[in-house]
Design an enzyme around this catalytic site. Structure first.
Site, PDB file in Angstrom:
ATOM      1  N   HIS A   1      -3.509  -0.029   4.815  1.00  0.00           N
ATOM      2  CA  HIS A   1      -2.141   0.272   5.225  1.00  0.00           C
ATOM      3  C   HIS A   1      -1.130  -0.370   4.277  1.00  0.00           C
ATOM      4  CE1 HIS A   1      -3.643   2.057   8.873  1.00  0.00           C
ATOM      5  NE2 HIS A   1      -2.425   2.191   9.391  1.00  0.00           N
TER       6      HIS A   1
ATOM      7  N   HIS B   1      -6.051  -7.113  10.656  1.00  0.00           N
ATOM      8  CA  HIS B   1      -6.179  -7.953   9.466  1.00  0.00           C
ATOM      9  C   HIS B   1      -5.861  -9.392   9.860  1.00  0.00           C
ATOM     10  CE1 HIS B   1      -6.998  -4.991   6.381  1.00  0.00           C
ATOM     11  NE2 HIS B   1      -6.079  -4.221   6.908  1.00  0.00           N
TER      12      HIS B   1
END
Length: 323
Positions: A153, A213
């Site tokens: 992303h 993450h």
């Protein structure tokens, strides 16, 4: 200039092929790290956020990386009243190339490294212990949980939005602005050009709250991410090596740091492939090549190289320069 050269059809074909390779790698199976010694690891014990409940879903990511920058480029062209199709073509080609290159590199590294996401144990639901530990859940979300490094992303949003920031900044600095935007000064132009980059930065930070993450990876990536010129350009001289480097604990690479750097680097590289440095100008290279071809590609046969003074058609034949 031939249409294939004017619109860089060869580069379009290469960029589309590169994008297809990235899509193929995105579906490939990643390397499966051993989890027997990490069943109680708090760094991969966060709750799982389903894909449809993320702040930025996969479909929204493609809009941020491709659709929004393309619309921004088109709107800017209309606002500046620039009707040259070659400029628009080169801008969109650079955008597509930036995203395609980033996608391929990100998926290639993800599959090779196979780093576990912060919510991996919630995805895996392991059973057993030690060497016999295995995931009881065999769904696709487990394979996706092994693709933490680097942050896709962050990289893809930066590849599109950072490219738009470079292109927009160059246009605002060098293109002739309409009367309503002829405000003078430079700071407002830089601030306006930085908006897409800040938007991509928010995308990377949203991965912290979604537990896709590691928070320290995103924080370090944001703090240590350098501008593309610093990243891709060597320093003024060799850096001295320490005589006795202190031993350090092995540390995993930072997914978001690599994602931010990778996205910025690809955006800058693909922009410079099409355009000069933003501080120099904003016209695509293909425009200069076209002008040079029309100006020097033909010469008059014989010793008289000047055109008739009255503008009438010369009786001498026009031959290619290499004849």
């Amino acid at each position: 200039m031939h249409a294939a050269q004017r619109y860089s059809l060869g580069d379009w074909a290469a960029a589309v092929l590169l994008f297809c390779v990235g899509l193929y790698l995105d579906k490939a199976r990643p390397f499966e790290q051993y989890i027997g010694n990490r069943l109680a690891d708090p760094s991969i014990s966060y709750p799982h956020t389903p894909p449809e409940k993320q702040q930025v879903t996969a479909n929204q990511l493609w809009c941020i990386a491709l659709v929004f920058p393309a619309c921004g480029i088109g709107a800017t062209q209309l606002l500046l009243r620039r009707k040259r199709s070659s400029d628009l073509n080169q801008a969109l080609l650079g955008l597509w190339s930036s995203v395609a290159l980033t996608l391929t590199l990100v998926c290639f590294v993800k599959n090779l490294y196979g780093r576990l996401r912060p919510d991996f144990l919630a995805r895996c639901q392991p059973v057993g212990s030690g060497a016999s530990a295995a995931c009881s859940n065999l769904g696709p979300e487990v394979l996706e949980g092994r693709k933490s490094f680097p942050s896709g992303h962050s990289a893809l949003s930066m590849a599109g939005e950072a490219y738009l920031a470079l292109w927009l900044g160059a246009k605002l600095m060098h293109a002739e602005l309409p009367a309503t935007l002829a405000l003078g000064g430079t700071l407002w132009r830089l601030m306006l050009a930085a908006v897409p980059w800040l938007f991509a930065l928010w995308v990377g930070l949203s991965r912290i709250e979604d537990y896709w993450h590691h928070w320290e990876d995103v924080a370090v990536g944001v703090l240590l991410s350098r501008t593309p010129t610093v990243t891709l350009t060597p320093g003024p001289g060799p850096r001295p090596l320490p005589l006795a480097p202190a031993p350090t604990r092995p540390r995993s690479p930072d997914p978001a740091q690599v994602g931010v750097l990778l996205g910025n680097g690809c955006a800058y590289a693909m922009y410079r492939l099409r355009y000069p440095h933003p501080a120099v100008g904003c016209e695509p290279h293909v425009a200069g090549a076209a002008g040079g071809a029309t100006g020097s590609g033909l010469k008059l046969k014989g010793s008289n190289l000047s055109s008739p003074a009255d503008g009438a058609e010369s009786e001498t034949d026009l031959l290619p320069a290499d004849v």
